[in-house]
Write an enzyme that holds these catalytic residues in place. Structure first.
Site, short mmCIF file in Angstrom:
data_model
loop_
_atom_site.label_atom_id
_atom_site.label_comp_id
_atom_site.label_asym_id
_atom_site.label_seq_id
_atom_site.Cartn_x
_atom_site.Cartn_y
_atom_site.Cartn_z
N HIS A 1 0.84 -1.20 0.00
CA HIS A 1 0.00 0.00 0.00
C HIS A 1 0.88 1.26 0.00
O HIS A 1 2.02 1.22 0.43
CB HIS A 1 -0.87 0.05 1.27
CG HIS A 1 -1.99 -0.94 1.30
ND1 HIS A 1 -2.16 -1.85 2.32
CD2 HIS A 1 -3.04 -1.12 0.45
CE1 HIS A 1 -3.27 -2.57 2.09
NE2 HIS A 1 -3.81 -2.14 0.97
N CYS B 1 -2.74 0.38 9.90
CA CYS B 1 -3.74 -0.57 9.40
C CYS B 1 -4.75 -1.03 10.46
O CYS B 1 -5.85 -1.45 10.12
CB CYS B 1 -3.08 -1.84 8.89
SG CYS B 1 -1.51 -1.59 8.12
C1 CIR Z 1 -4.05 -7.68 3.15
O1 CIR Z 1 -3.26 -8.14 2.31
O2 CIR Z 1 -5.09 -7.11 2.82
C2 CIR Z 1 -3.71 -7.88 4.61
N1 CIR Z 1 -3.08 -9.15 4.81
C3 CIR Z 1 -2.81 -6.78 5.11
C4 CIR Z 1 -3.44 -5.42 5.03
C5 CIR Z 1 -2.62 -4.37 5.66
N2 CIR Z 1 -3.27 -3.11 5.62
C6 CIR Z 1 -2.67 -1.97 5.42
O3 CIR Z 1 -1.46 -1.92 5.19
N3 CIR Z 1 -3.41 -0.88 5.41
#
Ligand code: CIR
Length: 257
Positions: free
Chosen positions: A162, A249
């Site tokens: 991201h 997150c």
């Molecule tokens: C994903 O791949 O969607 C989750 N395993 C990790 C998301 C992390 N979120 C973020 O960096 N905002």
């Protein structure tokens, strides 16, 4: 509403089956991850936030990463349509919780947005185009925010999942960034604090009113942030990192108005 609210979401028993993009799957100790998540929540309470933790279910492996499901502004909240299909079922409960605090706008198909790709610093918003956030998503965010006086820029995300894996705001005019993963010209108006070169994943820090929450794993970058005048609070997020998540997150901050 006199106290700012931090929305979090419980860690699903199925977090071991989370989405992974840039990481190899390694075993996640769910109880350890839950203990780290509790310490994160306690850091939010200690910083003065009212904690609102949403429930989860085994059908939502990535539910703890609640940031991806919405972006909260003073005037409204944008409920996203996450890029990973497995994550779209996370949205209704988050929307329901946010509706108590803000009018909602919702990203409409075929557009996709992950909140992790939306950096907000004052009236400036930078949206990362990534494997999760597409052109249509950028367009809908622009349509929602420009009439409110926000400036919306966009940039390509490379090297990481991201935009906010590469850069986060520490103040309205300061960002923390991995210089290898950002286009500096997009952040021209900001002072840039670079992560230590030995800590490429250290750019995700959570800005609160009077402090910055950082991951214990990146002490050299923490020192740089401290030297720049910020109060730093370090927490162990190693187990959550195995699910490709970091600090911003795990919460949605709803500022008091
Ligand atoms: C994903 O791949 O969607 C989750 N395993 C990790 C998301 C992390 N979120 C973020 O960096 N905002």
């Amino acid at each position: 509403m006199s106290q700012s609210v931090a929305i979090t979401r419980a860690i699903s028993s199925s977090i071991v089956a989370c989405e992974l993009t840039h990481l190899e799957r390694t075993p996640i100790d769910v109880e350890k991850a839950r203990a780290q998540h509790r310490a994160y929540e306690e850091a939010l309470i200690e910083a003065g936030y009212l904690l609102l933790r949403l429930d989860t279910s085994p059908q939502m492996p990535d539910s703890v990463f609640v940031e991806d499901i919405a972006v909260v502004f003073d005037e409204l909240a944008i409920v996203t349509r996450p890029g990973a299909e497995s994550r779209r079922q996370e949205a209704p409960a988050v929307a329901e919780a946010l509706a108590a605090y803000r009018p909602l706008q919702t990203i409409q198909a075929p557009a996709t947005v992950d909140g992790g790709d939306v950096l907000v610093a004052g009236r400036t918003v930078v949206v990362g185009r990534s494997s999760r956030t597409n052109e249509g998503g950028v367009r809908q965010i622009r349509q929602g925010l420009e009439p409110l006086g926000y400036t919306v820029a966009d940039t390509i995300v490379r090297g990481c999942l991201h935009l906010k894996s590469a850069v986060t705001a520490l103040a309205d005019d300061v960002v923390l960034a991995n210089p290898d993963w950002i286009d500096r010209s997009v952040f021209g108006r900001f002072k840039i604090i670079e992560v230590d070169s030995a800590e490429p994943n250290a750019a995700n820090a959570l800005r609160l009113d009077d402090r910055v929450i950082v991951a214990q794993a990146y002490p050299r970058t923490a020192e740089r942030i401290e030297q720049a005048g910020f109060k730093v609070c370090a927490i162990d997020a190693s187990e959550l990192a195995k699910a490709e998540g970091a600090l911003t997150c795990c919460s949605l901050i709803v500022a008091s108005r």
